[in-house]
Enzyme design. Structure first.
Site, PDB file in Angstrom:
ATOM      1  N   HIS A 123     -21.071  -7.338  17.657  1.00 13.53           N
ATOM      2  CA  HIS A 123     -20.305  -6.483  18.573  1.00 13.53           C
ATOM      3  C   HIS A 123     -20.142  -5.122  17.882  1.00 13.53           C
ATOM      4  CE1 HIS A 123     -16.675  -5.035  20.677  1.00 13.53           C
ATOM      5  NE2 HIS A 123     -16.978  -5.883  21.635  1.00 13.53           N
ATOM      6  N   ASP A 199     -16.009 -12.116  11.974  1.00 14.07           N
ATOM      7  CA  ASP A 199     -15.466 -11.660  13.252  1.00 14.07           C
ATOM      8  C   ASP A 199     -15.237 -12.917  14.106  1.00 14.07           C
ATOM      9  OD1 ASP A 199     -15.129 -10.910  15.872  1.00 14.07           O
ATOM     10  OD2 ASP A 199     -16.802  -9.510  15.942  1.00 14.07           O
ATOM     11  N   GLN A 202     -14.456 -14.418  19.206  1.00 14.44           N
ATOM     12  CA  GLN A 202     -14.841 -15.406  20.227  1.00 14.44           C
ATOM     13  C   GLN A 202     -14.780 -16.838  19.705  1.00 14.44           C
ATOM     14  OE1 GLN A 202     -15.209 -14.529  23.276  1.00 14.44           O
ATOM     15  NE2 GLN A 202     -15.681 -12.360  23.174  1.00 14.44           N
ATOM     16  N   LYS A 225      -7.664 -12.544  23.775  1.00 13.74           N
ATOM     17  CA  LYS A 225      -8.762 -13.434  24.156  1.00 13.74           C
ATOM     18  C   LYS A 225      -8.348 -14.896  24.002  1.00 13.74           C
ATOM     19  CE  LYS A 225     -12.330 -10.180  22.622  1.00 13.74           C
ATOM     20  NZ  LYS A 225     -12.899  -9.607  23.821  1.00 13.74           N
ATOM     21  N   CYS A 365     -20.814  -4.360  24.665  1.00 18.37           N
ATOM     22  CA  CYS A 365     -20.547  -3.721  23.363  1.00 18.37           C
ATOM     23  C   CYS A 365     -21.473  -4.269  22.283  1.00 18.37           C
ATOM     24  CB  CYS A 365     -19.085  -3.870  22.940  1.00 18.37           C
ATOM     25  SG  CYS A 365     -17.966  -3.097  24.074  1.00 18.37           S
TER      26      CYS A 365
HETATM   27  N1  7TS Z   1     -15.966  -9.049  18.320  1.00 17.08           N
HETATM   28  C1  7TS Z   1     -16.459  -9.777  19.328  1.00 17.08           C
HETATM   29  C2  7TS Z   1     -17.442 -10.861  19.049  1.00 17.08           C
HETATM   30  C3  7TS Z   1     -16.013  -9.532  20.627  1.00 17.08           C
HETATM   31  O1  7TS Z   1     -16.500 -10.264  21.615  1.00 17.08           O
HETATM   32  C4  7TS Z   1     -15.076  -8.500  20.853  1.00 17.08           C
HETATM   33  C5  7TS Z   1     -14.631  -8.126  22.233  1.00 17.08           C
HETATM   34  C6  7TS Z   1     -14.593  -7.801  19.752  1.00 17.08           C
HETATM   35  C7  7TS Z   1     -15.064  -8.094  18.496  1.00 17.08           C
HETATM   36  C8  7TS Z   1     -13.566  -6.724  19.884  1.00 17.08           C
HETATM   37  O2  7TS Z   1     -12.370  -7.230  20.335  1.00 17.08           O
HETATM   38  P1  7TS Z   1     -11.178  -6.218  20.661  1.00 17.08           P
HETATM   39  O3  7TS Z   1     -10.093  -7.092  21.185  1.00 17.08           O
HETATM   40  O4  7TS Z   1     -10.830  -5.539  19.409  1.00 17.08           O
HETATM   41  O5  7TS Z   1     -11.698  -5.274  21.697  1.00 17.08           O
HETATM   42  N2  7TS Z   1     -15.547  -8.472  23.222  1.00 17.08           N
HETATM   43  C9  7TS Z   1     -15.526  -8.069  24.525  1.00 17.08           C
HETATM   44  C10 7TS Z   1     -16.454  -8.514  25.449  1.00 17.08           C
HETATM   45  O6  7TS Z   1     -17.356  -9.307  25.201  1.00 17.08           O
HETATM   46  N3  7TS Z   1     -16.194  -7.968  26.632  1.00 17.08           N
HETATM   47  O7  7TS Z   1     -15.119  -7.173  26.494  1.00 17.08           O
HETATM   48  C11 7TS Z   1     -14.695  -7.231  25.186  1.00 17.08           C
END
Ligand code: 7TS
Length: 417
Positions: A123, A199, A202, A225, A365
């Site tokens: 990501h 990371d 997910q 999430k 992303c």
């Molecule tokens: N890493 C992964 C694997 C992610 O899927 C996401 C967000 C992030 C980092 C960043 O998370 P945040 O809460 O800091 O934004 N992924 C997604 C997505 O798949 N669609 O919208 C956000």
């Protein structure tokens, strides 16, 4: 297991209609919906004990501090933090957590020529912070590729992690493809004296994660999430490394003693929490952890796995559908990225929206990954505890409908009849 129909009643939003149809929410990898228990926790805080924490000596401040720190202890328990809550730093989100490591660790310990090993399926949150610090320090980025089925190339991982490697940072469960062997990567990193960053955006929401067992040095994830609110994230770190780094942000809360010219730092984890934190959302994240523990993360994982298996099975039966990533649901969380013939995912998503079905379409992303998969974008259905097999049936039915809608031959035939 749990009863999905009963559990759905905890989520007020699931009873709303979209374009006159019941909402089918399949965009959980972007953010999950929130149960009543989490929403109530936010309202309860603001209505009953809103106060700044750690500093006030009055009753409300005491209650707020206790709830906020209690939530930190819940998060520590949830990921089985070997050294408890000292390792749990609250941030805004997974992105900020990764930036914290890149900046605080990178600024202090990275040197010119050092190598940072990432992968092509990261990501942007696990790419851009490393690009920035690598540029500043003259460090070199190395990327592990994927194989034809979208699995991380373990042979390359073994090759790329070498004596110059200082950091290995990998996504645990991809938001597009599958689950990566991060425990093995941690072993390889440690053999070379490098640190391992995971990371977990997910993985932590979707499967049991035991951070000690993973063997990493840092684990980053977001509250929103995992049925929690937006604006609160976590960086778990090994205390000795957190002690060795300098702070990321400076200001109130994170200090022990401040002189005009210099200061000393607060104990862990507060050394990394400058300024008034996100108290309400931090507390509500604790409510989300309680909620997920009430279901049991093994059950969350099992439910999502069976939804993914069913979705892959049904969608694979449509000849125009291409599904990305390993097909075995054991190797992925409840995320199914796909394309439908040459229909642009944005068009597909709009047609599905008319039927009340929310999916994500775009680059997720992960622009380098899209390039690697040789597509500009994909559609993506992603599941959570409250999704049902009937919702997947609706998705498949809607995909078939979209196929007919966009098929020029079928449209011409319909005009002729
Ligand atoms: N890493 C992964 C694997 C992610 O899927 C996401 C967000 C992030 C980092 C960043 O998370 P945040 O809460 O800091 O934004 N992924 C997604 C997505 O798949 N669609 O919208 C956000």
């Amino acid at each position: 297991m749990f009863d999905v129909d009963t559990l759905r009643k905890d989520f007020p939003i699931l009873s709303r209609q979209v374009h006159g149809q019941p909402l089918v929410y399949l965009d959980n990898a972007a953010t999950t919906q929130k149960p009543r228990q989490v929403i109530d926790s936010l309202v309860h805080y603001y209505e009953n004990y809103n106060a700044n924490i750690h500093r006030g000596l009055h009753k409300l401040a005491e209650e707020a501090t206790e709830a906020y720190e209690g939530s930190r202890a819940k998060v520590a328990r949830f990921i089985k933090s070997p050294e408890g809550a000292r390792s749990v730093i609250f941030t805004r989100n997974c992105t900020e957590s990764l930036n914290l490591v890149a900046n605080a660790w990178g600024r202090k310990f990275l040197n010119a020529g050092d190598e940072i090993v990432l992968s092509v399926l990261e990501h942007h949150s696990n790419l851009v912070p490393w690009q920035l610090i690598a540029k500043e320090k003259g460090a070199v980025l190395k990327f592990v590729d994927i194989d034809g089925e979208g699995r991380l190339r373990v042979d390359q991982l073994e090759q790329l992690i070498g004596p110059r490697t200082k950091i290995v940072s990998l996504v645990h469960a991809s938001n597009v493809l599958g689950i990566n062997p991060v425990r093995y990567a941690a072993e390889l990193a440690h053999r070379q004296g490098a640190i391992m960053v995971v990371d977990g955006a997910q993985s932590v929401p979707n499967m049991p994660v035991d951070v000690g067992d993973l063997g990493c040095d840092f684990l980053a994830f977001s509250g929103h999430k995992m049925a929690g609110p937006t604006g609160i994230g976590v960086l778990w770190g090994k205390p000795d490394i957190l002690e060795a780094m300098d702070p990321f942000l400076g200001g109130g809360e994170m200090i022990s003693r401040v002189l005009l010219e210099e200061s000393t730092w607060n104990e862990l984890p507060w050394k990394y929490e400058a300024g008034t934190p996100n108290i309400a959302d931090g507390i509500a994240l604790g409510a989300a952890v309680d909620y997920l523990e009430g279901i049991g993360m093994e059950n969350v994982r099992a439910h999502e796995k069976s939804l993914a298996a069913y979705a892959i099975d049904r969608m694979s039966a449509l000849p125009e559908v291409t599904i990305y990533g390993p097909k075995d649901p054991e190797e992925r969380v409840g995320v199914v990225a796909f394309n439908y013939g040459d229909i642009h995912p944005h068009d597909l998503s709009q047609v599905l929206d008319q039927r009340g079905i929310a999916i994500r379409a775009g680059h997720h992303c992960a622009q380098p990954l899209m390039r690697r998969l040789d597509c500009v974008a994909t559609a993506r259905a992603s599941f959570y505890v409250y999704n049902t097999f009937a919702e997947i049936d609706k998705l498949v039915e809607a995909l078939e409908g979209a196929g007919r809608f966009f098929d020029p031959d079928a449209a011409a035939a319909a005009r002729m009849s």
